[in-house]
Design an enzyme around this catalytic site. Structure first.
Site, PDB file in Angstrom:
ATOM      1  N   TYR A  45     116.740   6.435  34.675  1.00 15.37           N
ATOM      2  CA  TYR A  45     116.239   5.184  34.103  1.00 15.37           C
ATOM      3  C   TYR A  45     114.751   5.007  34.416  1.00 15.37           C
ATOM      4  CZ  TYR A  45     115.320   0.241  33.543  1.00 15.37           C
ATOM      5  OH  TYR A  45     114.755  -0.948  33.179  1.00 15.37           O
ATOM      6  N   HIS A  72     111.735   4.807  31.626  1.00 19.13           N
ATOM      7  CA  HIS A  72     110.945   3.591  31.457  1.00 19.13           C
ATOM      8  C   HIS A  72     109.501   3.745  31.926  1.00 19.13           C
ATOM      9  CE1 HIS A  72     114.725   1.883  30.275  1.00 19.13           C
ATOM     10  NE2 HIS A  72     114.036   0.870  29.791  1.00 19.13           N
ATOM     11  N   TYR A 112     106.477  -8.816  28.575  1.00 21.31           N
ATOM     12  CA  TYR A 112     107.778  -8.157  28.745  1.00 21.31           C
ATOM     13  C   TYR A 112     107.802  -7.508  30.126  1.00 21.31           C
ATOM     14  CZ  TYR A 112     111.947  -5.593  27.113  1.00 21.31           C
ATOM     15  OH  TYR A 112     113.209  -5.102  26.944  1.00 21.31           O
TER      16      TYR A 112
END
Length: 84
Positions: A18, A22, A41
């Protein structure tokens, strides 16, 4: 201004994958997020738990734009194996 949040949980052993994904979000996904009117964000991770937050002018329009984008479909498919 609308504020949108969501939570998720990583599968065991998927934290490193992950983090790598990202740290290298596809340019077309980043552009789609911008084109959807999303600002500020952020995704926060604590162990296997994730909390995402963003701001936009119209939450329903931003969600609809993202849902219709081909980049979203491909990104979500690539990320699905990482999540419960």
């Amino acid at each position: 201004m609308a504020r949108v949040a969501r939570a998720g949980r990583l599968r065991p052993g998927k934290s490193e994958e992950y983090e790598v994904a990202h740290a290298n979000v596809w340019p077309e996904v980043l552009q789609m997020i911008k084109d959807a009117g999303v600002r500020n964000y952020s995704i926060y991770r604590f162990e296997d738990r994730l909390f995402g937050y963003y701001e936009c002018d119209d939450a329903e329009a931003a969600k609809a734009y993202q849902a219709a984008a081909e980049a979203t479909t491909r990104w979500n498919a690539a990320m699905a194996p990482l999540f419960h």
